[in-house]
Design a protein around this motif. Structure first.
Motif, PDB file in Angstrom:
ATOM      1  N   GLU A  72       0.827  -1.206   0.000  1.00 48.39           N
ATOM      2  CA  GLU A  72       0.000   0.000   0.000  1.00 48.39           C
ATOM      3  C   GLU A  72       0.865   1.261   0.000  1.00 48.39           C
ATOM      4  N   LEU A  73       1.975   1.202   0.685  1.00 46.63           N
ATOM      5  CA  LEU A  73       2.870   2.357   0.734  1.00 46.63           C
ATOM      6  C   LEU A  73       3.433   2.669  -0.650  1.00 46.63           C
ATOM      7  N   HIS A  78       2.297   9.100  -0.966  1.00 47.38           N
ATOM      8  CA  HIS A  78       1.990  10.404  -0.396  1.00 47.38           C
ATOM      9  C   HIS A  78       1.071  10.313   0.824  1.00 47.38           C
ATOM     10  N   VAL A  79       0.484   9.119   1.078  1.00 49.33           N
ATOM     11  CA  VAL A  79      -0.414   8.947   2.223  1.00 49.33           C
ATOM     12  C   VAL A  79       0.439   8.638   3.459  1.00 49.33           C
ATOM     13  N   ASP A  80       0.355   9.479   4.455  1.00 51.25           N
ATOM     14  CA  ASP A  80       1.196   9.354   5.647  1.00 51.25           C
ATOM     15  C   ASP A  80       0.741   8.232   6.571  1.00 51.25           C
ATOM     16  N   ASP A  81      -0.517   7.812   6.464  1.00 52.58           N
ATOM     17  CA  ASP A  81      -1.029   6.749   7.332  1.00 52.58           C
ATOM     18  C   ASP A  81      -0.287   5.443   7.132  1.00 52.58           C
TER      19      ASP A  81
END
Length: 102
Positions: A72-73, A78-81
């Motif tokens: 997923e990363l 750009h998604v910090d979660d």
């Protein structure tokens, strides 16, 4: 290294169980105390082996979860979660290993 150690420990425990079966013959009814001790030793050996297998399963589950989080990363960098998810997985693994080794 922990996983290799656990695999080696399982192998040693299996050798120990076989040795115990071959070297110490089954006792007859008149040696009840010896039979009880032998059964307790066998139960302890089985318990050690089951704990090792459970710890290896825990390591495999962690690796699967981390692989999914890393996937997923890479899809959405750009998604910090996702960074927090991986950091939390690593923290939980370290904590669980410390408890396991204690």
């Amino acid at each position: 290294p922990v996983q290799n150690y656990l695999h080696n420990l399982i192998e040693i425990v299996e050798y120990l169980a076989v040795w115990l079966e071959l070297e110490i013959s089954s006792y007859s009814d008149r040696h009840d105390c010896s039979a009880v001790i032998q059964n307790e030793i066998n139960d302890e050996i089985t318990s050690i082996k089951l704990n090792c297998v459970a710890y290896i399963d825990q390591i495999v589950d962690y690796r699967e979860q981390r692989a999914l989080a890393s996937k997923e990363l890479f899809k959405r960098p750009h998604v910090d979660d996702n960074y927090h998810l991986i950091a939390n997985l690593d923290y939980q693994l370290r904590r669980n290993f410390k408890v396991m080794l204690i």
